[in-house]
Motif scaffolding. Structure first.
Motif, PDB file in Angstrom:
ATOM      1  N   SER A 134       0.788  -1.235   0.000  1.00 59.86           N
ATOM      2  CA  SER A 134       0.000   0.000   0.000  1.00 59.86           C
ATOM      3  C   SER A 134       0.816   1.280   0.000  1.00 59.86           C
ATOM      4  O   SER A 134       0.292   2.336  -0.341  1.00 59.86           O
ATOM      5  CB  SER A 134      -0.916   0.013   1.232  1.00 59.86           C
ATOM      6  OG  SER A 134      -0.147  -0.022   2.421  1.00 59.86           O
ATOM      7  N   GLU A 135       2.091   1.198   0.390  1.00 60.38           N
ATOM      8  CA  GLU A 135       2.878   2.420   0.502  1.00 60.38           C
ATOM      9  C   GLU A 135       4.188   2.339  -0.254  1.00 60.38           C
ATOM     10  O   GLU A 135       4.815   3.374  -0.497  1.00 60.38           O
ATOM     11  CB  GLU A 135       3.191   2.707   1.989  1.00 60.38           C
ATOM     12  CG  GLU A 135       1.962   2.904   2.843  1.00 60.38           C
ATOM     13  CD  GLU A 135       2.326   3.100   4.312  1.00 60.38           C
ATOM     14  OE1 GLU A 135       3.523   3.216   4.639  1.00 60.38           O
ATOM     15  OE2 GLU A 135       1.389   3.126   5.140  1.00 60.38           O
ATOM     16  N   LYS A 136       4.608   1.152  -0.604  1.00 65.00           N
ATOM     17  CA  LYS A 136       5.969   1.003  -1.110  1.00 65.00           C
ATOM     18  C   LYS A 136       6.006   0.332  -2.467  1.00 65.00           C
ATOM     19  O   LYS A 136       5.314   0.709  -3.386  1.00 65.00           O
ATOM     20  CB  LYS A 136       6.813   0.225  -0.084  1.00 65.00           C
ATOM     21  CG  LYS A 136       7.013   0.969   1.235  1.00 65.00           C
ATOM     22  CD  LYS A 136       7.900   2.190   1.060  1.00 65.00           C
ATOM     23  CE  LYS A 136       8.163   2.882   2.390  1.00 65.00           C
ATOM     24  NZ  LYS A 136       9.022   4.066   2.248  1.00 65.00           N
ATOM     25  N   PHE A 137       6.747  -0.755  -2.525  1.00 67.44           N
ATOM     26  CA  PHE A 137       7.227  -1.317  -3.772  1.00 67.44           C
ATOM     27  C   PHE A 137       6.136  -1.800  -4.711  1.00 67.44           C
ATOM     28  O   PHE A 137       6.255  -1.683  -5.922  1.00 67.44           O
ATOM     29  CB  PHE A 137       8.171  -2.484  -3.463  1.00 67.44           C
ATOM     30  CG  PHE A 137       9.078  -2.203  -2.311  1.00 67.44           C
ATOM     31  CD1 PHE A 137      10.058  -1.226  -2.414  1.00 67.44           C
ATOM     32  CD2 PHE A 137       8.943  -2.876  -1.117  1.00 67.44           C
ATOM     33  CE1 PHE A 137      10.886  -0.953  -1.345  1.00 67.44           C
ATOM     34  CE2 PHE A 137       9.777  -2.596  -0.051  1.00 67.44           C
ATOM     35  CZ  PHE A 137      10.751  -1.638  -0.168  1.00 67.44           C
ATOM     36  N   PHE A 138       5.087  -2.386  -4.191  1.00 66.67           N
ATOM     37  CA  PHE A 138       4.103  -3.036  -5.042  1.00 66.67           C
ATOM     38  C   PHE A 138       2.930  -2.140  -5.409  1.00 66.67           C
ATOM     39  O   PHE A 138       2.065  -2.542  -6.180  1.00 66.67           O
ATOM     40  CB  PHE A 138       3.568  -4.294  -4.351  1.00 66.67           C
ATOM     41  CG  PHE A 138       4.620  -5.316  -4.058  1.00 66.67           C
ATOM     42  CD1 PHE A 138       5.655  -5.550  -4.946  1.00 66.67           C
ATOM     43  CD2 PHE A 138       4.587  -6.054  -2.879  1.00 66.67           C
ATOM     44  CE1 PHE A 138       6.635  -6.496  -4.680  1.00 66.67           C
ATOM     45  CE2 PHE A 138       5.548  -7.009  -2.611  1.00 66.67           C
ATOM     46  CZ  PHE A 138       6.580  -7.230  -3.509  1.00 66.67           C
ATOM     47  N   LEU A 139       2.872  -0.943  -4.853  1.00 68.03           N
ATOM     48  CA  LEU A 139       1.693  -0.102  -5.040  1.00 68.03           C
ATOM     49  C   LEU A 139       1.465   0.243  -6.510  1.00 68.03           C
ATOM     50  O   LEU A 139       0.329   0.216  -6.996  1.00 68.03           O
ATOM     51  CB  LEU A 139       1.824   1.175  -4.206  1.00 68.03           C
ATOM     52  CG  LEU A 139       0.643   2.158  -4.289  1.00 68.03           C
ATOM     53  CD1 LEU A 139      -0.649   1.471  -3.890  1.00 68.03           C
ATOM     54  CD2 LEU A 139       0.904   3.373  -3.407  1.00 68.03           C
TER      55      LEU A 139
END
Length: 475
Positions: A134-139
């Motif tokens: 939700s905030e990093k790499f996968f967003l």
């Protein structure tokens, strides 16, 4: 959780603008704790790759939240942690709290180096952050509607960064956590496809899970602008750590905070602007043991079919809420399903039903070869109306069940450790029909007329258990 000394020096939070560091900093700041952010933009600046910045950042500091950037799996991380810990002690730092990783050999080497520094220490080993979605790499890939990843069949107990932050703050501010290693996870296992499917359901956005090779995964991250050092770290996680070695749930959050990892499953996702989908919640609407118990004991409804249907809903509301507060193990759901099915099963006949419900449950447990659970589940049922916390035998399951029933009966007004979103979802999606509007009031009315001087027998847990021990049935 106050520090046991009068040391007013600041706490240094390394990577203080990162996923866990920013949360730790906020909690400390909200509590009025003197604070110093350790980052390249901090005052003074801190950079793991520039040792000349370490001493100024450590000046007059009492404790440090140690987060190595970019990750402990990187070459040179162990040596850097060793050098930093030794310098911190030389600068007069009293306590070090290290964020570590589960199942990572190099991370465990870094832990040993930090413990050998001579500082008071606490280790927080974390599973995979929920916030990576939700905030990093996968967003970016989730927003794009296609999630490409390699670990298709390996489950992971995704942990909420808010839980990690609370554990870290406890370790930084309370002496009782000195010398402890907490392995923190979320409350249940999900594969990556499971997690994406849950996010898809919660968001209403179609997201395709696409299995890829490790090389394709790294190339996709690079194409989305993820920094090269993080691409390498995530590739390491995908190829080594997510091989099944960490496919189990722990109770580290409960050990540190006295509560379970209550956010189920703790995955949050943002899709544009400030619109937040909220926590993904998968409710269980049927359990084989609960259904068996209801079928076998339908005569306890005394012909009140509508009330019995409502009691089934009440059962599953309490069951889902209690699951959020108990660390997963092979027997958790079966025990909770049994307790939920029996806890109010004799409420149709009398308000003085605790002892009756326990005797009914005991008979079924013995008949089905589960007599070993009888003592524990009797305590759970006996104390489920308790208004204050329970600290006696079998406290984990009993207290979780008590909090769940109280949240349900209070219509969500008293949530204790339960997330607001979960309580709301349970109440919105599981119908209790006329159980609370007709069945329970009728039982109360009959009891008050017959026993005006004993209006609240449902609070008499000790009496119910004493009758059980004596082999008697309540009148």
């Amino acid at each position: 959780m106050a520090d046991t000394t009068n040391d007013q020096r600041p706490v240094l939070v390394l990577c203080g603008t990162g996923t866990t560091g920013s949360r730790v900093a906020k909690i400390l700041d909200d509590r009025g704790v003197s604070l110093r952010i350790g980052s390249r933009s901090g005052t003074p600046p801190f950079d793991w790759q520039d040792q000349s910045t370490w001493a100024p950042a450590l000046d007059n500091v009492k404790s440090v939240y140690v987060v190595y950037y970019p990750d402990l799996v990187f070459a040179g991380a162990v040596e850097a942690v060793r050098s930093f810990a030794d310098l911190a002690v030389a600068c007069g730092v009293r306590r070090l709290v290290l964020l570590s990783g589960r199942g990572e050999e190099q991370a465990e080497r870094a832990e040993r180096e930090l413990r050998a520094s001579g500082a008071e220490w606490t280790i927080v080993r974390s599973s995979f952050f929920s916030q990576n979605f939700s905030e990093k790499f996968f967003l970016a890939s989730i927003r794009g509607g296609t999630f490409a990843f390699t670990a298709t069949d390996v489950p992971e107990p995704f942990v909420d960064a808010d839980d990690i932050a609370e554990v870290v703050v406890a370790a930084l501010t309370d002496d009782k956590h000195i010398g402890r290693l907490y392995e923190v996870t979320g409350p249940r296992l999900l594969t990556f496809p499971d997690a994406i499917a849950a996010i898809e359901r919660a968001s209403g956005q179609a997201i395709t899970y696409q299995p890829v090779s490790l090389e394709q995964f790294a190339a996709a991250l690079d194409g989305e602008g993820v920094p090269g050092d993080y691409v390498a770290a995530l590739s390491e996680v995908a190829s080594v750590v997510l091989d099944g070695r960490n496919a189990y749930v722990t109770d580290g959050v409960r050990q540190a905070l006295g509560r379970g990892a209550a956010r189920l499953p703790g995955i949050r996702a943002r899709y544009g602007g400030d619109r937040c989908v909220g926590e993904v919640i998968d409710l269980i609407s049927t359990h084989p043991l609960a259904e068996e118990i209801l079928q076998v004991h339908q005569d306890h409804a005394l012909g009140d079919e509508r009330g019995w249907a409502g009691y089934r809903g009440h059962l599953y509301r309490v069951f889902n809420l209690a699951r959020a507060l108990v660390v997963n193990d092979p027997d958790r759901d079966d025990k909770l399903a049994i307790a939920a099915a029996f806890h109010d099963i004799d409420s149709f006949a009398s308000l003085n039903y605790l002892g009756r419900s326990i005797r009914t449950m005991d008979a079924w447990l013995l008949r089905t070869g589960r007599g070993a659970w009888a003592a524990e589940l009797a305590v759970v049922v006996a104390h489920h109306h308790r208004l204050t916390s329970y600290q006696g035998p079998f406290s984990e399951l009993t207290e979780a069940f008590r909090q769940a029933d109280l949240a349900e009966v209070s219509q969500g007004l008293i949530r204790s450790q339960l997330p607001r979103e979960l309580v709301h979802a349970v109440r919105q999606n599981i119908d209790v029909g006329s159980y609370f509007t007709r069945t329970v009031p009728a039982a109360i009315g009959r009891h008050v007329l017959r026993h005006p001087i004993d209006p609240i027998p449902i609070l008499r847990a000790r009496r119910a258990l004493a009758l059980r021990e004596a082999g008697k049935t309540p009148t």
